[in-house]
Write an enzyme that holds these catalytic residues in place. Structure first.
Site, PDB file in Angstrom:
ATOM      1  N   LYS A  44       0.819  -1.198   0.000  1.00 10.76           N
ATOM      2  CA  LYS A  44       0.000   0.000   0.000  1.00 10.76           C
ATOM      3  C   LYS A  44       0.860   1.258   0.000  1.00 10.76           C
ATOM      4  O   LYS A  44       0.392   2.339  -0.303  1.00 10.76           O
ATOM      5  CB  LYS A  44      -0.873   0.026   1.275  1.00 10.76           C
ATOM      6  CG  LYS A  44      -1.746  -1.167   1.512  1.00 10.76           C
ATOM      7  CD  LYS A  44      -2.395  -0.985   2.916  1.00 10.76           C
ATOM      8  CE  LYS A  44      -2.898  -2.306   3.432  1.00 10.76           C
ATOM      9  NZ  LYS A  44      -3.277  -2.217   4.845  1.00 10.76           N
ATOM     10  N   GLY A  45       2.103   1.092   0.432  1.00  9.28           N
ATOM     11  CA  GLY A  45       2.953   2.249   0.743  1.00  9.28           C
ATOM     12  C   GLY A  45       3.148   3.246  -0.385  1.00  9.28           C
ATOM     13  O   GLY A  45       3.358   4.427  -0.149  1.00  9.28           O
ATOM     14  N   GLU A  99       7.692   2.765  -6.562  1.00 12.05           N
ATOM     15  CA  GLU A  99       7.732   2.293  -5.169  1.00 12.05           C
ATOM     16  C   GLU A  99       7.882   3.459  -4.196  1.00 12.05           C
ATOM     17  O   GLU A  99       8.360   4.534  -4.575  1.00 12.05           O
ATOM     18  CB  GLU A  99       8.900   1.288  -5.059  1.00 12.05           C
ATOM     19  CG  GLU A  99       9.118   0.635  -3.736  1.00 12.05           C
ATOM     20  CD  GLU A  99       7.951  -0.163  -3.185  1.00 12.05           C
ATOM     21  OE1 GLU A  99       6.872   0.414  -3.000  1.00 12.05           O
ATOM     22  OE2 GLU A  99       8.140  -1.353  -2.893  1.00 12.05           O
ATOM     23  N   ASP A 100       7.457   3.243  -2.961  1.00 16.12           N
ATOM     24  CA  ASP A 100       7.623   4.295  -1.944  1.00 16.12           C
ATOM     25  C   ASP A 100       9.084   4.416  -1.504  1.00 16.12           C
ATOM     26  O   ASP A 100       9.649   5.498  -1.475  1.00 16.12           O
ATOM     27  CB  ASP A 100       6.712   4.050  -0.726  1.00 16.12           C
ATOM     28  CG  ASP A 100       6.822   2.630  -0.159  1.00 16.12           C
ATOM     29  OD1 ASP A 100       7.544   1.794  -0.731  1.00 16.12           O
ATOM     30  OD2 ASP A 100       6.167   2.360   0.867  1.00 16.12           O
ATOM     31  N   ASP A 103      14.819  -0.080   0.427  1.00 18.97           N
ATOM     32  CA  ASP A 103      15.606  -0.238   1.643  1.00 18.97           C
ATOM     33  C   ASP A 103      16.657  -1.321   1.354  1.00 18.97           C
ATOM     34  O   ASP A 103      17.671  -1.043   0.729  1.00 18.97           O
ATOM     35  CB  ASP A 103      14.620  -0.626   2.748  1.00 18.97           C
ATOM     36  CG  ASP A 103      15.190  -0.532   4.151  1.00 18.97           C
ATOM     37  OD1 ASP A 103      16.184   0.158   4.340  1.00 18.97           O
ATOM     38  OD2 ASP A 103      14.629  -1.159   5.062  1.00 18.97           O
ATOM     39  N   LYS A 131      17.180   4.449   0.389  1.00 21.42           N
ATOM     40  CA  LYS A 131      18.122   4.298   1.512  1.00 21.42           C
ATOM     41  C   LYS A 131      19.263   3.416   1.026  1.00 21.42           C
ATOM     42  O   LYS A 131      19.311   2.224   1.354  1.00 21.42           O
ATOM     43  CB  LYS A 131      17.429   3.571   2.679  1.00 21.42           C
ATOM     44  CG  LYS A 131      16.497   4.376   3.532  1.00 21.42           C
ATOM     45  CD  LYS A 131      16.026   3.479   4.700  1.00 21.42           C
ATOM     46  CE  LYS A 131      14.938   4.067   5.506  1.00 21.42           C
ATOM     47  NZ  LYS A 131      14.372   3.098   6.483  1.00 21.42           N
ATOM     48  N   PHE A 152      13.965   5.216  10.221  1.00 23.06           N
ATOM     49  CA  PHE A 152      12.628   4.718   9.923  1.00 23.06           C
ATOM     50  C   PHE A 152      11.699   5.913   9.745  1.00 23.06           C
ATOM     51  O   PHE A 152      11.562   6.752  10.627  1.00 23.06           O
ATOM     52  CB  PHE A 152      12.110   3.796  11.031  1.00 23.06           C
ATOM     53  CG  PHE A 152      10.824   3.130  10.649  1.00 23.06           C
ATOM     54  CD1 PHE A 152      10.821   2.028   9.806  1.00 23.06           C
ATOM     55  CD2 PHE A 152       9.603   3.641  11.078  1.00 23.06           C
ATOM     56  CE1 PHE A 152       9.629   1.433   9.419  1.00 23.06           C
ATOM     57  CE2 PHE A 152       8.409   3.051  10.697  1.00 23.06           C
ATOM     58  CZ  PHE A 152       8.424   1.940   9.865  1.00 23.06           C
ATOM     59  N   VAL A 153      11.080   5.992   8.576  1.00 25.26           N
ATOM     60  CA  VAL A 153      10.252   7.161   8.257  1.00 25.26           C
ATOM     61  C   VAL A 153       8.792   6.770   8.058  1.00 25.26           C
ATOM     62  O   VAL A 153       8.486   5.621   7.712  1.00 25.26           O
ATOM     63  CB  VAL A 153      10.780   7.880   6.992  1.00 25.26           C
ATOM     64  CG1 VAL A 153      12.127   8.505   7.257  1.00 25.26           C
ATOM     65  CG2 VAL A 153      10.847   6.930   5.795  1.00 25.26           C
ATOM     66  N   ASP A 159       4.021   3.743   6.636  1.00 24.31           N
ATOM     67  CA  ASP A 159       3.292   3.534   7.898  1.00 24.31           C
ATOM     68  C   ASP A 159       4.166   3.074   9.043  1.00 24.31           C
ATOM     69  O   ASP A 159       5.257   2.545   8.852  1.00 24.31           O
ATOM     70  CB  ASP A 159       2.219   2.463   7.683  1.00 24.31           C
ATOM     71  CG  ASP A 159       2.833   1.069   7.525  1.00 24.31           C
ATOM     72  OD1 ASP A 159       3.683   0.892   6.636  1.00 24.31           O
ATOM     73  OD2 ASP A 159       2.492   0.170   8.314  1.00 24.31           O
ATOM     74  N   ARG A 165       0.060   6.871   7.313  1.00 26.44           N
ATOM     75  CA  ARG A 165       0.180   6.900   5.849  1.00 26.44           C
ATOM     76  C   ARG A 165      -0.391   8.191   5.274  1.00 26.44           C
ATOM     77  O   ARG A 165       0.007   8.640   4.204  1.00 26.44           O
ATOM     78  CB  ARG A 165      -0.580   5.722   5.223  1.00 26.44           C
ATOM     79  CG  ARG A 165       0.006   4.339   5.524  1.00 26.44           C
ATOM     80  CD  ARG A 165      -0.687   3.314   4.649  1.00 26.44           C
ATOM     81  NE  ARG A 165      -0.478   1.935   5.078  1.00 26.44           N
ATOM     82  CZ  ARG A 165       0.577   1.189   4.721  1.00 26.44           C
ATOM     83  NH1 ARG A 165       1.517   1.682   3.974  1.00 26.44           N
ATOM     84  NH2 ARG A 165       0.672  -0.063   5.141  1.00 26.44           N
TER      85      ARG A 165
HETATM   86  P1  XMP Z   1      13.079  -3.657   1.074  1.00 25.37           P
HETATM   87  O1  XMP Z   1      13.959  -3.821   2.289  1.00 25.37           O
HETATM   88  O2  XMP Z   1      12.629  -4.969   0.527  1.00 25.37           O
HETATM   89  O3  XMP Z   1      11.813  -3.011   1.727  1.00 25.37           O
HETATM   90  O4  XMP Z   1      13.691  -2.731   0.072  1.00 25.37           O
HETATM   91  C1  XMP Z   1      11.058  -2.075   1.162  1.00 25.37           C
HETATM   92  C2  XMP Z   1       9.777  -2.046   1.954  1.00 25.37           C
HETATM   93  O5  XMP Z   1      10.060  -1.973   3.363  1.00 25.37           O
HETATM   94  C3  XMP Z   1       9.279  -1.031   3.985  1.00 25.37           C
HETATM   95  N1  XMP Z   1      10.147   0.009   4.557  1.00 25.37           N
HETATM   96  C4  XMP Z   1       9.728   1.029   5.290  1.00 25.37           C
HETATM   97  N2  XMP Z   1       8.487   1.378   5.664  1.00 25.37           N
HETATM   98  N3  XMP Z   1       9.362   3.247   6.784  1.00 25.37           N
HETATM   99  C5  XMP Z   1       8.321   2.481   6.415  1.00 25.37           C
HETATM  100  O6  XMP Z   1       7.201   2.819   6.762  1.00 25.37           O
HETATM  101  C6  XMP Z   1      10.651   2.966   6.458  1.00 25.37           C
HETATM  102  O7  XMP Z   1      11.574   3.700   6.812  1.00 25.37           O
HETATM  103  C7  XMP Z   1      10.829   1.783   5.669  1.00 25.37           C
HETATM  104  N4  XMP Z   1      11.930   1.206   5.145  1.00 25.37           N
HETATM  105  C8  XMP Z   1      11.460   0.105   4.469  1.00 25.37           C
HETATM  106  C9  XMP Z   1       8.366  -0.487   2.912  1.00 25.37           C
HETATM  107  O8  XMP Z   1       7.148  -1.169   2.978  1.00 25.37           O
HETATM  108  C10 XMP Z   1       9.038  -0.800   1.611  1.00 25.37           C
HETATM  109  O9  XMP Z   1       8.149  -1.039   0.544  1.00 25.37           O
HETATM  110 MG    MG Z   2       6.086  -0.816   0.339  1.00 25.22          MG
END
Ligand code: XMP
Ligand code: MG
Length: 180
Positions: A44-45, A99-100, A103, A131, A152-153, A159, A165
């Protein structure tokens, strides 16, 4: 109750997000002119970023959704489960996954592998937040909103336990929120 009071600091403001969405949409509109791209929103992000970006794109396009969840297992590999797939046929289409946040890169990497099975003409990635210091698999977005440090944001789609959100900016929560 006002969710803004739970925010320690704003990392990316509403104005900065709107400006960057316009800039990225302009580049995408130029680079995909005549290609009728399929923009895909991982739920959903990415919803807020996706909506803002698509609204500013000026060329013909279509959009669709995918739902992928990553689970951190006991091993460092991480398992990604895809529970909703786009209904648009992607063969020979130009796909942009919006994508949001990237990470570790595991979620997006699994999504790319799954969509590649449909033989799209191309797949590129756009993300609001990157990141890079957290990356575990090699994956880079062509269109990046903002590079952020490893914090963590929440907000603008992101969320904490499904909350925050709906904030119109990206921020960091006050430590007290986590101990509630
Ligand atoms: P990866 O590690 O697979 O993860 O790249 C990406 C997903 O992890 C969540 N994510 C976060 N969600 N604040 C959040 O609310 C953050 O700082 C954060 N870092 C990673 C997110 O769902 C993303 O799609
Ligand atoms: Mg996501």
């Amino acid at each position: 109750m006002n969710i803004n009071h739970d925010i320690e600091k704003i990392l990316v403001s509403e104005e900065e997000i709107n400006k960057r969405c316009k800039e990225l949409a302009k580049v995408i509109s130029e680079e995909y002119d005549g290609k009728m791209p399929v923009l895909i929103c991982p739920l959903k992000g990415a919803v807020s970023f996706f909506a803002h970006l698509c609204e500013q794109i000026t060329i013909p396009m279509v959009y669709d959704f995918i739902k992928a969840s990553s689970y951190e297992g006991t091993s460092s590999t991480g398992i990604v489960n895809i529970s909703y797939m786009p209904t648009t046929k992607l063969e020979n289409r130009h796909v942009i996954i919006v994508e949001d946040i990237i990470d570790t890169g595991r979620t997006l990497s699994a999504v790319v592998e799954e969509l590649k099975k449909q033989n799209p003409a191309s797949i590129e990635l756009a993300c609001l937040l990157d990141k890079p210091s957290m990356r575990k698999v090699s994956i880079e977005a062509k269109y990046v909103g903002f590079v952020i440090p490893n914090e963590f944001v929440v907000g603008f789609g992101l969320d904490y336990n499904e909350e925050y959100r709906n904030l119109p900016y990206v921020g960091v929560l006050k430590p007290a929120v986590y101990s509630k």
